[in-house]
Each structure stands twice: as structure tokens, then as C-alpha cells.
Write a protein that holds these residues in place. Structure first.
Motif, PDB file in Angstrom:
ATOM      1  N   GLU A   1      24.176 105.358 -11.701  1.00 42.94           N
ATOM      2  CA  GLU A   1      25.311 104.471 -11.501  1.00 42.94           C
ATOM      3  C   GLU A   1      26.430 105.006 -12.390  1.00 42.94           C
ATOM      4  O   GLU A   1      26.185 105.719 -13.363  1.00 42.94           O
ATOM      5  CB  GLU A   1      24.947 103.038 -11.906  1.00 42.94           C
ATOM      6  N   HIS A   2      27.659 104.638 -12.081  1.00 47.48           N
ATOM      7  CA  HIS A   2      28.814 105.130 -12.831  1.00 47.48           C
ATOM      8  C   HIS A   2      28.661 104.848 -14.326  1.00 47.48           C
ATOM      9  O   HIS A   2      28.908 105.719 -15.163  1.00 47.48           O
ATOM     10  CB  HIS A   2      30.093 104.497 -12.292  1.00 47.48           C
ATOM     11  N   ASN A   3      28.226 103.638 -14.670  1.00 50.98           N
ATOM     12  CA  ASN A   3      28.112 103.296 -16.093  1.00 50.98           C
ATOM     13  C   ASN A   3      27.013 104.097 -16.793  1.00 50.98           C
ATOM     14  O   ASN A   3      27.100 104.357 -17.988  1.00 50.98           O
ATOM     15  CB  ASN A   3      27.903 101.794 -16.289  1.00 50.98           C
ATOM     16  N   GLN A   4      25.984 104.520 -16.067  1.00 52.59           N
ATOM     17  CA  GLN A   4      24.929 105.341 -16.668  1.00 52.59           C
ATOM     18  C   GLN A   4      25.459 106.730 -17.018  1.00 52.59           C
ATOM     19  O   GLN A   4      25.147 107.262 -18.076  1.00 52.59           O
ATOM     20  CB  GLN A   4      23.736 105.457 -15.722  1.00 52.59           C
TER      21      GLN A   4
ATOM     22  N   LYS B   1      28.589 107.451 -17.636  1.00 49.64           N
ATOM     23  CA  LYS B   1      29.502 107.248 -18.762  1.00 49.64           C
ATOM     24  C   LYS B   1      28.727 107.097 -20.064  1.00 49.64           C
ATOM     25  O   LYS B   1      29.143 107.603 -21.110  1.00 49.64           O
ATOM     26  CB  LYS B   1      30.372 106.014 -18.522  1.00 49.64           C
ATOM     27  N   GLU B   2      27.582 106.424 -20.021  1.00 42.94           N
ATOM     28  CA  GLU B   2      26.769 106.244 -21.225  1.00 42.94           C
ATOM     29  C   GLU B   2      26.206 107.581 -21.710  1.00 42.94           C
ATOM     30  O   GLU B   2      26.161 107.851 -22.919  1.00 42.94           O
ATOM     31  CB  GLU B   2      25.634 105.263 -20.959  1.00 42.94           C
TER      32      GLU B   2
ATOM     33  N   SER C   1      29.100 109.153 -23.453  1.00 38.00           N
ATOM     34  CA  SER C   1      29.480 108.491 -24.701  1.00 38.00           C
ATOM     35  C   SER C   1      28.425 108.641 -25.796  1.00 38.00           C
ATOM     36  O   SER C   1      28.759 108.634 -26.979  1.00 38.00           O
ATOM     37  CB  SER C   1      29.787 107.013 -24.462  1.00 38.00           C
TER      38      SER C   1
ATOM     39  N   SER D   1      31.338 115.568 -20.515  1.00 42.55           N
ATOM     40  CA  SER D   1      32.003 115.043 -19.325  1.00 42.55           C
ATOM     41  C   SER D   1      32.245 116.197 -18.354  1.00 42.55           C
ATOM     42  O   SER D   1      32.250 117.373 -18.748  1.00 42.55           O
ATOM     43  CB  SER D   1      33.334 114.394 -19.698  1.00 42.55           C
TER      44      SER D   1
END
Length: 112
Positions: free
Chosen positions: A29-32, A34-35, A38, A44
Motif C-alpha cells: 500500500e502507498h503508506n507501506q 512511505k514507511e 521513512s 525513495s
């Protein structure tokens, strides 16, 4: 399309199956994604593409993020300056190609 938009699409894309039985695919998922960036587990896509310019410059056509044998990798398709389509597989934590494999002969560093 900007690199940031492509990274967003990359994170949302459904990963295609790979025929190798040794490869474990993880759909993110997008947030995974990004995590992972981060927490420093991967670079990236934007940073990876900047690093790629030093050994294989071109326009990004497609990108996928996979986990292969416990390591994250970017599979990129790049259109080189001379028009060739190049497939690259890079370590997502370093932005570097596999040191045990030769780069495609079409790869060239950024030419000013």
C-alpha cells in the motif's frame, strides 16, 4: 509525470508475478512504501533515479518495487538518451545494481 507521482503509482501498483520460485512478492500500500523510505529501509524512487544517472541515464518509463529473497529491489525500465529501452534491477536500499551482474551495454552516465 513527476518522479513523485511515479513513486505514488509505484506504491499503489499491483505487483506482477515473477516466475522464479525463489522470489517472494509483497504487494504494498502507498503508506507501506512511505514507511520503508521513512525508516531508512529503502531509498525513495526519486533518490534512486538520481543515483542511477551516474551509470545509466534516461527517462523513467516504468518502476516496480519488489522484495526478493528478503531484500527490496526496484525494477526500472528506462528510455536511454539514444532511444534504447533498458531494464534495470537495483538494490532499493542503495540504488546500485547487483555488483555480480554487468550493466546493460546501452547504459551510459549522464552526458552534459
Amino acid at each position: 509525470m513527476t518522479r513523485a507521482q511515479l513513486f505514488g503509482l509505484l506504491a499503489l501498483a499491483t505487483l506482477l508475478p515473477i516466475t522464479s520460485l525463489a522470489t517472494t512478492l509483497i504487494e504494498l500500500e502507498h503508506n507501506q512504501a512511505k514507511e520503508l523510505v521513512s525508516t531508512g529501509k529503502i531509498l525513495s524512487l526519486d533518490v534512486t533515479l538520481t543515483k542511477t544517472e551516474s551509470f545509466c541515464f534516461g527517462k523513467l518509463i516504468d518502476a516496480h518495487l519488489y522484495q526478493d529473497k528478503g531484500k527490496w529491489r526496484y525494477d526500472l525500465q528506462i528510455k536511454a538518451q539514444r532511444g534504447q529501452i533498458i531494464d534495470l534491477s537495483l538494490d532499493a536500499s542503495t540504488g546500485q545494481p547487483n555488483p555480480n551482474k554487468s550493466l546493460p551495454s546501452e547504459c551510459r552516465a549522464f552526458e552534459k
